[in-house]
Motif scaffolding. Structure first.
Motif, PDB file in Angstrom:
ATOM      1  N   GLU A  14       0.884  -0.935   0.297  1.00  0.00           N
ATOM      2  CA  GLU A  14       0.043   0.170  -0.055  1.00  0.00           C
ATOM      3  C   GLU A  14       1.104   1.745   0.678  1.00  0.00           C
ATOM      4  O   GLU A  14       2.008   1.565   0.659  1.00  0.00           O
ATOM      5  N   PRO A  15       0.329   2.681  -0.824  1.00  0.00           N
ATOM      6  CA  PRO A  15       1.037   3.702  -0.788  1.00  0.00           C
ATOM      7  C   PRO A  15       1.008   3.840   0.448  1.00  0.00           C
ATOM      8  O   PRO A  15       1.077   5.633   0.839  1.00  0.00           O
ATOM      9  N   ARG A  16       1.727   3.374   2.078  1.00  0.00           N
ATOM     10  CA  ARG A  16       2.102   4.563   3.464  1.00  0.00           C
ATOM     11  C   ARG A  16       3.366   4.280   3.610  1.00  0.00           C
ATOM     12  O   ARG A  16       3.855   3.136   4.053  1.00  0.00           O
ATOM     13  N   HIS A  17       4.151   5.034   2.705  1.00  0.00           N
ATOM     14  CA  HIS A  17       5.462   5.888   2.332  1.00  0.00           C
ATOM     15  C   HIS A  17       5.987   6.008   3.268  1.00  0.00           C
ATOM     16  O   HIS A  17       7.109   5.159   3.509  1.00  0.00           O
ATOM     17  N   ASP A  18       5.607   6.407   4.661  1.00  0.00           N
ATOM     18  CA  ASP A  18       6.469   6.433   5.539  1.00  0.00           C
ATOM     19  C   ASP A  18       6.418   5.395   7.114  1.00  0.00           C
ATOM     20  O   ASP A  18       7.460   5.293   7.380  1.00  0.00           O
ATOM     21  N   GLU A  19       5.191   4.885   6.561  1.00  0.00           N
ATOM     22  CA  GLU A  19       5.196   3.325   7.446  1.00  0.00           C
ATOM     23  C   GLU A  19       6.564   2.339   7.020  1.00  0.00           C
ATOM     24  O   GLU A  19       7.240   2.267   7.551  1.00  0.00           O
ATOM     25  N   VAL A  20       6.314   2.663   5.453  1.00  0.00           N
ATOM     26  CA  VAL A  20       7.330   1.783   5.077  1.00  0.00           C
ATOM     27  C   VAL A  20       9.048   2.619   5.424  1.00  0.00           C
ATOM     28  O   VAL A  20       9.272   1.513   5.656  1.00  0.00           O
ATOM     29  N   LEU A  21       8.960   4.010   5.561  1.00  0.00           N
ATOM     30  CA  LEU A  21      10.467   3.972   5.888  1.00  0.00           C
ATOM     31  C   LEU A  21      10.899   3.933   7.446  1.00  0.00           C
ATOM     32  O   LEU A  21      11.795   3.403   7.618  1.00  0.00           O
ATOM     33  N   ALA A  22       9.381   3.854   8.239  1.00  0.00           N
ATOM     34  CA  ALA A  22       9.649   3.672   9.572  1.00  0.00           C
ATOM     35  C   ALA A  22       9.915   2.258   9.918  1.00  0.00           C
ATOM     36  O   ALA A  22      10.641   1.863  10.693  1.00  0.00           O
ATOM     37  N   VAL A  23       9.545   1.283   9.071  1.00  0.00           N
ATOM     38  CA  VAL A  23       9.959  -0.280   9.009  1.00  0.00           C
ATOM     39  C   VAL A  23      11.279   0.047   8.291  1.00  0.00           C
ATOM     40  O   VAL A  23      11.902  -1.272   8.787  1.00  0.00           O
ATOM     41  N   ALA A  24      12.115   0.098   7.595  1.00  0.00           N
ATOM     42  CA  ALA A  24      13.070  -0.407   7.424  1.00  0.00           C
ATOM     43  C   ALA A  24      14.585   0.791   8.235  1.00  0.00           C
ATOM     44  O   ALA A  24      15.285  -0.189   8.388  1.00  0.00           O
TER      45      ALA A  24
ATOM     46  N   ILE B 240      10.938  13.602   1.391  1.00  0.00           N
ATOM     47  CA  ILE B 240      12.151  14.083   1.211  1.00  0.00           C
ATOM     48  C   ILE B 240      12.517  14.975   2.574  1.00  0.00           C
ATOM     49  O   ILE B 240      12.975  14.241   3.179  1.00  0.00           O
ATOM     50  N   THR B 241      11.696  15.773   2.518  1.00  0.00           N
ATOM     51  CA  THR B 241      12.152  16.581   4.066  1.00  0.00           C
ATOM     52  C   THR B 241      11.340  16.007   4.885  1.00  0.00           C
ATOM     53  O   THR B 241      11.817  16.271   6.481  1.00  0.00           O
ATOM     54  N   ARG B 242      10.376  15.251   5.218  1.00  0.00           N
ATOM     55  CA  ARG B 242      10.524  14.415   6.743  1.00  0.00           C
ATOM     56  C   ARG B 242      11.184  13.176   7.158  1.00  0.00           C
ATOM     57  O   ARG B 242      11.123  13.620   7.681  1.00  0.00           O
ATOM     58  N   TRP B 243      11.887  12.976   6.505  1.00  0.00           N
ATOM     59  CA  TRP B 243      13.016  11.969   6.284  1.00  0.00           C
ATOM     60  C   TRP B 243      14.657  12.328   6.008  1.00  0.00           C
ATOM     61  O   TRP B 243      15.321  11.825   6.175  1.00  0.00           O
ATOM     62  N   SER B 244      15.075  13.648   6.062  1.00  0.00           N
ATOM     63  CA  SER B 244      15.819  14.625   6.302  1.00  0.00           C
ATOM     64  C   SER B 244      16.340  14.362   7.332  1.00  0.00           C
ATOM     65  O   SER B 244      17.768  14.995   7.303  1.00  0.00           O
ATOM     66  N   HIS B 245      16.357  14.318   8.741  1.00  0.00           N
ATOM     67  CA  HIS B 245      17.257  13.967   9.616  1.00  0.00           C
ATOM     68  C   HIS B 245      17.889  12.873   9.827  1.00  0.00           C
ATOM     69  O   HIS B 245      19.205  12.283   9.974  1.00  0.00           O
TER      70      HIS B 245
ATOM     71  N   TRP C 270      21.543  13.260   4.201  1.00  0.00           N
ATOM     72  CA  TRP C 270      20.810  12.964   3.336  1.00  0.00           C
ATOM     73  C   TRP C 270      20.835  12.840   2.126  1.00  0.00           C
ATOM     74  O   TRP C 270      20.687  12.052   1.031  1.00  0.00           O
ATOM     75  N   GLU C 271      21.317  14.008   1.710  1.00  0.00           N
ATOM     76  CA  GLU C 271      21.375  14.732  -0.417  1.00  0.00           C
ATOM     77  C   GLU C 271      22.150  13.841   0.057  1.00  0.00           C
ATOM     78  O   GLU C 271      21.866  13.083  -1.697  1.00  0.00           O
TER      79      GLU C 271
END
Length: 286
Positions: free
Chosen positions: A93-103, A237-242, A246-247
């Motif tokens: 599913e397009p739950r991209h922030d959740e996929v990043l949290a999984v990572a 991009i900016t939500r996960w720039s911590h 990153w760039e």
């Protein structure tokens, strides 16, 4: 998606899966046969499949479901090119922030895994999908992009306009790279479109596709994929720039995908416009 042939009787018998008929699984990101509560799938590389099975066998990640490998009656993880895993419900599913949290959670859990020996191997003809992805990964990090592919004899000057655009964009981004110091570890480099969601249940993974790179790079690959093909908004991009550097990680993730597009014989022209949009977005960041 092309349906793969049903698993042979010998494979079913060796895995002890004769009580239920195999049922072809269909849907996004699915390629296999369900036999009761087990999924059988063909493996592109035996060494990587056995490694993934070993890594997942006793892996615990808080807030995640993990497909467990099923051993054959003789203890093998792979039989005649087939592997068996427990079935986990869900679909991408397009739950991209959740996929990043999984990572993040997954990479923390596997941070101490040693680098597999097969990761040191050079691409070699006849080139498999694994060889293409290996060469594309190295293109993003080596001083001269695609040097490994050229040394292996891959066609790095493809004739099609589509592939040539990929190479041109790759060279442009390569000139923007700067040295990085982030530490590498085993990471899952193909999480976009492979994390399974089932309502409010914890997200699930069915495999670990290993690369030896910083965790921020693996997160950047997810972001690039989500922007190119997943309908994600630019703010991802900016939500996960911590993430550290990153760039530069986004640069390398985009180069990786451009190299895959240029080198892979089954790349389609429909995939390039999304990638080129990401190229424009990344160039504005660095």
């Amino acid at each position: 998606m092309t349906t793969i042939s049903a698993p042979p009787e010998q494979v079913l018998t060796t895995f002890g899966l004769t009580a239920h008929p195999p049922i072809a699984m269909t849907g996004a990101g699915v390629a296999g046969w369900r036999v009761g509560e087990v999924v059988l799938s063909l493996v592109p590389d035996r060494a990587r499949a056995a490694w993934s099975a070993t890594a997942r066998e006793n892996l615990y990640v808080e807030g995640m479901r993990v497909a467990r490998p099923i051993r054959a009656s003789d203890g093998r993880y792979v039989v005649s090119g087939w592997r068996a895993d427990t079935y986990v419900a869900g679909s991408p599913e397009p739950r991209h922030d959740e996929v990043l949290a999984v990572a993040d959670r997954l990479h923390e859990a596997i941070a101490k895994l040693e680098r597999p020996r097969f990761m040191l191997q050079q691409p070699a003809p006849p080139f498999s999908d694994v060889d293409v992805f290996t060469a594309a990964d190295r293109a993003a990090w080596e001083d001269v992009p695609l040097r490994a592919a050229r040394s292996a004899g891959m066609d790095i000057e493809p004739a099609g306009d589509d592939a040539q655009q990929s190479i041109a964009a790759l060279k442009t981004l390569a000139g923007l790279r700067r040295p990085v110091t982030s530490k590498s570890q085993v990471v899952h480099g193909d999480l976009f479109g492979t994390v399974l969601f089932a309502g409010a249940a914890a997200p699930a993974i069915t495999d670990i596709v290993p690369y030896w790179r910083p965790p921020a790079w693996a997160a950047a690959v997810i972001v690039v994929d989500a922007l190119a093909w997943g309908g994600a908004e630019e703010e991802l991009i900016t939500r996960w720039s911590h993430y550290d550097e990153w760039e530069q990680m986004l640069l390398r993730a985009t180069i990786f995908r451009l190299a895959v597009h240029a080198l892979h014989p089954r790349s389609t022209s429909g995939a390039l416009p999304g990638l080129l949009r990401v190229v424009d977005q990344i160039r504005l960041l660095v």
